[in-house]
Each structure stands twice: as C-alpha cells, then as structure tokens.
Enzyme design. Structure first.
Site, mmCIF file in Angstrom:
data_model
loop_
_atom_site.group_PDB
_atom_site.id
_atom_site.type_symbol
_atom_site.label_atom_id
_atom_site.label_comp_id
_atom_site.label_asym_id
_atom_site.label_seq_id
_atom_site.Cartn_x
_atom_site.Cartn_y
_atom_site.Cartn_z
ATOM 1 N N CYS A 1 0.729 -1.494 0.054
ATOM 2 C CA CYS A 1 0.012 0.038 -0.099
ATOM 3 C C CYS A 1 0.947 1.223 0.022
ATOM 4 C CB CYS A 1 -0.947 -0.161 1.360
ATOM 5 S SG CYS A 1 -0.192 -0.129 3.010
ATOM 6 N N GLU B 1 7.262 -1.468 11.812
ATOM 7 C CA GLU B 1 6.399 -2.625 11.624
ATOM 8 C C GLU B 1 6.922 -3.715 10.843
ATOM 9 O OE1 GLU B 1 5.017 -3.336 8.498
ATOM 10 O OE2 GLU B 1 5.745 -1.945 7.342
#
EC number: 1.2.1.70
Length: 449
Positions: free
Chosen positions: A59, A126
C-alpha cells in the site's frame, strides 16, 4: 585483456509514500499473481540486460529489485523500466520520472536492507513489510525470474531485518497502520460518545486481520464481511475471544453498510467495494477507514461520513513514532554494517571455489605425472600409495600461503582483479552454469520470520 567482475550489479527502482501520491500508487499497485507474472515476464522480455528481477507492491510502495549483466547501463535500464510501467499502467513516463528513486550497487543493497528492516516504512518498525518481501521473493523465485543474485541479496536482507529487530527493539513499540487506525477509531468513539463498541470490517487479509485483533483488544465486537468462510474459521481459532467476532459474505454488504458507525476496509480488490449507490442517510455520524491501495471506498457524497485513507493516517503515525528515533539511529548503523558484510560475504563466496579448484588442479596434475612414472617403471608399483601422500602434502604446503592470502584479500575491493587473474592464469575460468547447481547453498528461508 579486461577482466570481468564476478560481483553482482544490483539495481533498485522505487516509488514510495515519500515520493508519490496515493492516487498514483493506486495505478501502480499489483493485486493479483497473474498481473505480477505478466509484468515480470514483460521486463524479462524487453530488458535483456536484467539478469534477475522481483517486484514488491504494497500500500505504501512499488519497487523493482534487479541484478544487471556486467556492463549494463543503469540509465538505460531505468528508461526501459519506466517505459514498461507507463505502458502497463497507462501512466506517463514524465509523471513516473518525477517520483522515481533509483539506487545502484552498494546504495541499492543498503536500500533493500533498509526497506526489509522497516526503516523506510510509513510506520518505522512495523514487521509486515518483511513478510511482504518474503512473499515477493518467493513468487519471483518459484516463477524463475530470480536466481542466485537476488537470492543472496534477500537472504542477507532477512538476516539484517532480524538483527535490527533483535538488537534495537524497534518493532516492540506497538505502532502500525492498523494499530494507528484503531487508536484513532477509539478516540472518535470516546469523543462521539458512541454507545455500542461495534465495528464492521471488510476483508480478511493480513491487514484486516491485524485490525480485527486490535479492535478485539479494545473490547469491540466485530462483524467481518468476506468471501471465504473457511479462512474465517481458521482465523477465529487464533483469537482469544472468538465469540466477539461474526462473519457474513461480502455479498450481503448492502444489509450492513448503513448500520455501523465504524467501518474498516482492507481488501486486494482493484475496484471500489463500497459505492455511493449503497448508502443511505443515517441519524448517526460515520467514520470509515480505507486501508487498501487501490482504495476500496468511493468518496462519499453523503454528509456526516468521514473517510480516512492510508495517507490521512500519516500525521497520526508520526505522533506515535517519536520515541523511536534512538532505535532508528542504531538500526541504520546495523544496516550500514550489514551492507559492508554482504559484499565481504559475496567476495568470499567467489574465493572459496577458486581455492578448491586450485587444489583439484594440483591433485590432478600430480596424479597424472605419477601414473606416467609408474607406466615407465621409474618407481615401483608398491610405492604408489606413499608417493601419493608425499605429493598431497607437498602441494598442501605449496598452496598454504596462497590460500591464506586469497582468503585475506577476499574482503578487499581488489579481490575481483586478483581472483580473475588467477583464474585466467591457471585456465580455471568456468561458465556461470555451475552456479545454478550451488543455488541451494544460498536459498532464502522465506518461510521463516
């Protein structure tokens, strides 16, 4: 005669959230294995100087990692790839040119290591990106678009990412796109004084599952709309509170879309799933989070619907990662060191086969001369074994210092010239066909975390 270098020439072409808008990233996004294979095949067909290639599409980024043939012009490869992407995605080369980030050689390796270690992510630290890179590599490897060069690079990248996580704790501070979205939703829930802690989630992929887990941790009840009931059953087994989760087929979206204040959408669909034609006026305000790229929710025309995209969450992410700066600095030190160690490792891989070949050449030469001597009866047959031992020890002694020198110089920049000269001198230059047999020596553990 010019000696060819045996070190791989790495090349990366990247578009990220830092350089490209969400609208443009949507156009580049790849949402199916068929699309991915077609793009890789097009690159292979039209870029003969690209030896190996893989594509990472998430994304927040679209990146191409490649190894180039010796002597390939990086500017030409960049132009060829931009032209392919422009034609494939119906975009202009000039628009892509404004956003593209190119890295070659050491800077390309450093870039791949940084991305894999989540230092270039919207949410620093992350861990989702490492899994996405493993999947991208796995696909390219199994479809035979990458081999030794990218296998070595990605193998080391995964090791580097693990080291960054273990030594810095950068991934233990609990910030991700999904967690930030849920945190913002909880803040809205409290400000709006919403009575029922309920949320609707469309999708059951990795991002959607993370959202669901965060919602459950905040004591929300969740209704999931998806297409695969069996996948839902498997997912529920992982949850501590499965009774707080329900499932309906996404075909029933019309029945639920106007019933919830909070909506999260994260699917791999290339088209809108939530459309304005489905919407009705409600007495309550609605807060929707579209975490997909391309976006899954058409921009609402009704009042009192507040839509957040991935890029809208960026300021909230920055508020939550301020305490990671020290870890990030340490992580970049690890990545810099890993980049140097990678080239040392690659160079040592070139030296070890050479040492083995030199010893084998010595053994064959000695054996050949011994057999001549036996045939001409210069030495008795019963002495053959002892003479073999003497010759073996003699050549070991003779090659001892060159072996040490080769290993020592393997970490130096001039090792390519040294190795090439020795191979040329002793006629040991072999075709690259033998490298394929040794691929499993470097094959990535892409199933490991």
């Amino acid at each position: 005669m010019e000696l060819e270098t045996h070190l791989s020439k790495y090349f990366t072409l990247a578009f990220t959230h830092k350089s490209m808008s969400l609208e443009m990233r949507e156009k580049l996004a790849i949402n199916s294995p068929i699309m991915l294979k077609e793009l890789l095949q097009t690159i292979k067909t039209h870029c003969p100087n690209i030896k190996e290639c893989m594509v990472l599409s998430t994304c927040n980024r679209f990146e191409i990692y490649a190894s180039l043939k010796h002597g390939a012009n990086t500017h030409e490869q960049k132009s060829a790839l931009l032209k392919i992407l422009a034609q494939n995605k119906k975009m202009s080369v000039s628009d892509l040119e404004k956003c593209v980030l190119i890295n070659t050689d050491e800077s390309a390796v450093h870039h791949v290591f940084s991305v894999c270690s989540s230092l270039d992510s919207l949410v620093v630290g992350e861990t989702q990106i490492t899994g996405q890179m493993k999947n991208a590599y796995k696909f390219a490897f199994e479809e035979k678009f990458c081999s030794k060069d990218l296998t070595r690079l990605l193998h080391f990248a995964f090791k580097c990412a693990a080291k960054v996580r273990n030594l810095t704790g950068i991934s233990k501070q609990g910030v991700s796109i999904s967690s930030v979205a849920v945190k913002e939703a909880l803040s809205i829930f409290e400000k709006e004084r919403i009575k029922d802690k309920k949320a609707l989630v469309i999708g059951l992929g990795e991002m959607a599952q993370l959202v669901i887990k965060h919602l459950l941790n905040k004591q929300f009840e969740v209704l999931i709309l998806g297409r695969n009931a069996a996948k839902f059953e498997d997912f529920v087994k992982e949850l501590e509170e499965p009774k707080k989760v329900g499932f309906q087929n996404v075909e029933n979206l019309n029945a639920y879309i106007n019933e919830y204040e909070l909506l999260f959408c994260a699917t791999s669909s290339p088209n809108f799933i939530v459309r304005n034609s489905m919407l009705k006026e409600t007495i309550f305000r609605r807060f929707w989070f579209d975490l997909a790229v391309p976006r899954n929710i058409e921009k609402p025309t009704l009042n009192h619907i507040f839509l957040y995209s991935v890029d809208d969450l960026e300021p909230m992410v920055k508020e939550n990662v301020g305490n990671r700066q020290e870890s990030r600095t340490k992580a970049y030190e690890i990545v810099g060191l890993a980049t140097m160690e990678f080239y040392q490792w690659i160079q040592s891989l070139e030296v070890e086969p050479l040492i083995k070949d030199l010893r084998e050449l010595a053994r064959i030469s000695a054996q050949k001369e011994l057999q001549k001597a036996l045939k001409k009866r210069y030495v008795p047959k019963e002495y053959e074994g002892n003479i073999e031992k003497i010759l073996h020890n003699a050549f070991n002694t003779f090659l001892h210092h060159p072996t040490i020198a080769l290993k020592k110089n393997a970490q130096k920049e001039e090792s390519d010239v040294l190795v090439g000269a020795i191979k040329n001198l002793f006629n040991l230059d072999k075709s690259n066909a033998n490298h394929a047999q040794n691929l499993n020596l470097y094959k990535c553990e892409y199933y490991e975390e």
